[in-house]
Scaffold this motif. Structure first.
Motif, mmCIF file in Angstrom:
data_model
loop_
_atom_site.group_PDB
_atom_site.id
_atom_site.type_symbol
_atom_site.label_atom_id
_atom_site.label_comp_id
_atom_site.label_asym_id
_atom_site.label_seq_id
_atom_site.Cartn_x
_atom_site.Cartn_y
_atom_site.Cartn_z
ATOM 1 N N SER A 1 71.759 40.873 14.997
ATOM 2 C CA SER A 1 72.911 41.749 15.239
ATOM 3 C C SER A 1 73.069 42.827 14.176
ATOM 4 O O SER A 1 73.751 43.827 14.395
ATOM 5 C CB SER A 1 74.200 40.917 15.307
ATOM 6 N N LYS A 2 72.434 42.615 13.028
ATOM 7 C CA LYS A 2 72.571 43.582 11.941
ATOM 8 C C LYS A 2 71.553 44.713 12.107
ATOM 9 O O LYS A 2 70.408 44.491 12.444
ATOM 10 C CB LYS A 2 72.372 42.899 10.591
ATOM 11 N N GLY A 3 71.998 45.922 11.878
ATOM 12 C CA GLY A 3 71.083 47.067 11.905
ATOM 13 C C GLY A 3 70.909 47.709 13.261
ATOM 14 O O GLY A 3 70.272 48.767 13.365
ATOM 15 N N CYS A 4 71.439 47.093 14.321
ATOM 16 C CA CYS A 4 71.332 47.738 15.634
ATOM 17 C C CYS A 4 72.685 48.342 16.021
ATOM 18 O O CYS A 4 73.726 47.903 15.541
ATOM 19 C CB CYS A 4 70.848 46.751 16.695
ATOM 20 N N GLU A 5 72.641 49.320 16.874
ATOM 21 C CA GLU A 5 73.869 49.996 17.280
ATOM 22 C C GLU A 5 74.637 49.212 18.332
ATOM 23 O O GLU A 5 75.859 49.244 18.375
ATOM 24 C CB GLU A 5 73.543 51.405 17.811
ATOM 25 N N ASN B 1 65.618 46.865 16.806
ATOM 26 C CA ASN B 1 65.724 47.970 17.753
ATOM 27 C C ASN B 1 67.151 48.501 17.751
ATOM 28 O O ASN B 1 68.070 47.880 17.208
ATOM 29 C CB ASN B 1 65.313 47.533 19.163
ATOM 30 N N LYS B 2 67.314 49.625 18.400
ATOM 31 C CA LYS B 2 68.623 50.264 18.482
ATOM 32 C C LYS B 2 69.594 49.411 19.295
ATOM 33 O O LYS B 2 70.757 49.224 18.931
ATOM 34 C CB LYS B 2 68.458 51.637 19.126
ATOM 35 N N ASN B 3 69.109 48.874 20.417
ATOM 36 C CA ASN B 3 69.907 48.011 21.285
ATOM 37 C C ASN B 3 69.206 46.660 21.427
ATOM 38 O O ASN B 3 68.014 46.618 21.752
ATOM 39 C CB ASN B 3 70.074 48.626 22.684
ATOM 40 N N VAL B 4 69.937 45.576 21.200
ATOM 41 C CA VAL B 4 69.365 44.232 21.365
ATOM 42 C C VAL B 4 70.302 43.413 22.239
ATOM 43 O O VAL B 4 71.486 43.250 21.930
ATOM 44 C CB VAL B 4 69.181 43.526 20.005
ATOM 45 N N ILE B 5 69.757 42.924 23.345
ATOM 46 C CA ILE B 5 70.503 42.068 24.272
ATOM 47 C C ILE B 5 69.845 40.703 24.253
ATOM 48 O O ILE B 5 68.629 40.582 24.420
ATOM 49 C CB ILE B 5 70.472 42.614 25.721
ATOM 50 N N PHE B 6 70.634 39.667 24.033
ATOM 51 C CA PHE B 6 70.107 38.305 23.922
ATOM 52 C C PHE B 6 70.735 37.454 25.018
ATOM 53 O O PHE B 6 71.949 37.279 25.042
ATOM 54 C CB PHE B 6 70.476 37.732 22.554
#
Length: 576
Positions: free
Chosen positions: A230-234, A204-209
């Motif tokens: 972490s790769k590929g998301c903004e 996804n564009k934003n990923v929060i873990f």
């Protein structure tokens, strides 16, 4: 949410706020969410509009979960620690939270997860992990679903699917999508493959873990998060939360100080890590303790701490749950502490002075002393470059036996012996440099070893009386006067070799189990203060885990001392 920058004077029909024009019918919460989104993703500076990112977050949270509105279904209390936690999350993409029990970690990051999703629901995935699904519902996931109930009642874009442990994005067309939302991923170690598999499919564009109870989770979880998610998301953020347990578990490695653990202590409240920062919340300094009265019901207060016995304050459990910090050296119920092992450089690999090295092996059969696993540990003995010229032991690797239940031609004991012999031969270990625990049921096993391999294999007696050997180079006391039994003597023998730097290669699994084993308080009280380690059977009943890897490791050192004359006397005298 209409988000348009202002150029020149405010236009007619628009509201001017935070330095931007907004349509006059734009709800204030929509404005706050948009400003939070643009600042947290760093598309605009944090101080745009003369307020920081935290300002917007707090206004959103107070609107959804007011702390003083008696009519509100759910409240969020803004205590000083909650503000500190959220401010740190606003400023850092990689954040470790080391805290005591009851410090409000799960509550703070539950609302953090929800607000981040609502700021850009179509393009945001929030992952929440804990151990099992059942445990998660009592921890962060239970908090998320509780706070989310208010949002769903307001018709915000998301739907809780309780049976699937997710909050799915719902678009304007009313259709549900699993591409965005808030998802629970159980991360217990025995199901790490399922967890990492689910994580690898998330984009996804934003990923929060948000990783709750990170000390209990598999390290594979953090590896997938750091190197795949972490790769590929903004915009990516990882928040690891735990009551610290070990320097070498997933949380300990994430929270590790850049300069090394010996640079901080329990009084430190924040430090830089390899990726970001770690915040420490000490229960003895919580808001109730600072105010000297019970303000927040879920936190310990002065009267609560007064009820804790003094001897309980010197245990690893107290440090973890009350101090929110890693257990230091010198805790009375521990034989070894992690910081003691790390500071001795015993986890470093050996640098050999020459090629005159000998391979050694030791077998700890699970059925000899009530263990869970049959463990075979391999090592190398040779001259070390540091301390210069002294011989030392490096721990190389360990194997765990797996029985072939389909093989009816061999008993389990015979399979163990065959496995032991074959693995040693494959690594060039001579019979005289291999050993096993012959205590109890290990005696008959020795007969099998003698017939199937060699009579030269060394049988070590973990049970029975301690030896007549001096306790150390500077303590001539016979070991049987200091230790209750042989296993206690064997376990304590590694201390001197660690102090002299003659033990190397202690891995994470061995380190953890060395620190698991406790002293037997009853043994000390009843036997004139002689030292006794807690029996395996009692350790297993208390913690559910038997220190079989560590027993094999201790046996390996005892074998090296006996068969290869590995001695610490000269090195000890040289260092003093």
């Amino acid at each position: 949410m209409n988000f348009a920058p202002i150029f020149g004077d405010p236009m007619e029909g628009y509201l001017h706020q935070y330095g931007f024009n907004w349509r006059k019918n734009t709800h204030q919460i929509a404005i706050e969410l948009a400003m939070f989104r643009e600042k947290i993703t760093k598309r605009i500076p944090s101080d745009t509009g003369d307020v920081d990112t935290f300002h917007h977050f707090q206004r959103i949270a107070r609107a959804f979960w007011p702390e003083r509105d008696a009519k509100a279904a759910v409240h969020f209390i803004w205590h000083p620690w909650a503000e500190r936690m959220i401010r740190a999350a606003c400023d850092h993409e990689y954040l470790a939270i080391a805290g005591s029990g009851g410090c409000g970690k799960s509550e703070a990051y539950a609302i953090w997860a929800i607000v981040n999703y609502l700021a850009d629901p179509e393009n945001t995935t929030v992952l929440a992990t804990s151990t099992t699904i059942k445990a998660s519902k009592q921890r962060i996931w239970g908090k998320i679903t509780r706070y989310w109930g208010v949002c769903e009642q307001l018709g915000l874009p998301g739907h809780l699917v309780d049976s699937e442990n997710k909050i799915s994005y719902v678009g304007r067309d009313g259709k549900r999508s699993d591409l965005s939302g808030i998802v629970l991923i159980p991360g217990e170690k025995k199901k790490e493959r399922d967890a990492t598999g689910k994580m690898q499919g998330i984009h996804n564009k934003n990923v929060i873990f948000v990783a709750d109870e990170l000390s209990e989770l598999s390290e594979a979880i953090t590896e997938v998060a750091f190197f795949n998610l972490s790769k590929g998301c903004e915009h990516f953020q990882f928040i690891g939360i735990s009551n610290p347990a070990s320097y070498v578990d997933a949380f300990g490695k994430f929270a590790k100080l850049k300069e090394g653990w010996d640079s901080i202590d329990v009084d430190d409240e924040e430090w830089k890590t390899d990726r970001g920062v770690c915040l420490h919340f000490d229960g003895l300094k919580n808001p109730n303790m600072v105010a000297r009265k019970k303000i927040y019901s879920w936190m310990e207060g002065p009267a609560d701490f007064e009820k804790i016995p003094e001897d309980a304050k010197n245990t690893s459990s107290f440090w973890r749950m009350y101090r929110g910090f890693w257990c230091p050296a010198g805790i009375t119920d521990q034989i070894y502490s992690e910081i003691e092992i790390l500071n001795s450089k015993a986890t470093d690999k050996a640098i050999w002075l020459d090629n005159d090295k000998t391979k050694v092996a030791f077998l700890d059969p699970s059925f000899t002393n009530g263990g869970d696993r049959t463990v075979l540990y391999f090592g190398t003995v040779g001259k070390l470059a540091e301390p210069h010229g002294y011989r030392g032991l490096q721990y190389d690797e360990f194997l765990v036996f797996s029985e072939d239940v389909t093989d009816k031609s061999l008993t389990r004991s015979q399979q163990v012996v065959q496995w032991f012999r074959n693995e040693c031969l494959a690594r060039g270990v001579q019979p005289k440099n291999a050993g096993y625990d012959k205590s109890g049921a290990g005696g008959p096993l020795g007969d099998f070893i003698s017939v199937a391999w060699s009579k030269d294999v060394y049988g070590l007696q973990f049970g029975g009386r301690a030896s007549d050997n001096p306790v150390s180079a500077y303590d001539p006391t016979p070991s049987h006067e200091r230790y209750v039994n042989s296993v206690s003597e064997i376990w304590y023998s590694a201390k001197e070799y660690m102090r002299t730097g003659q033990v190397k290669g202690i891995g994470d699994d061995l380190l953890r189990e060395m620190c698991m084993r406790k002293l037997d308080p009853n043994g000390e009280k009843n036997l004139a203060l002689r030292i006794k380690v807690l029996p395996k059977s009692e350790m297993k009943s208390r913690s559910g885990i038997s220190p079989d890897i560590a027993d094999a490791g201790m046996g390996l050192l005892a074998l090296a001392r006996e068969r290869l004359n590995l001695d610490s006397t000269q090195a000890t005298k040289a260092l003093n």
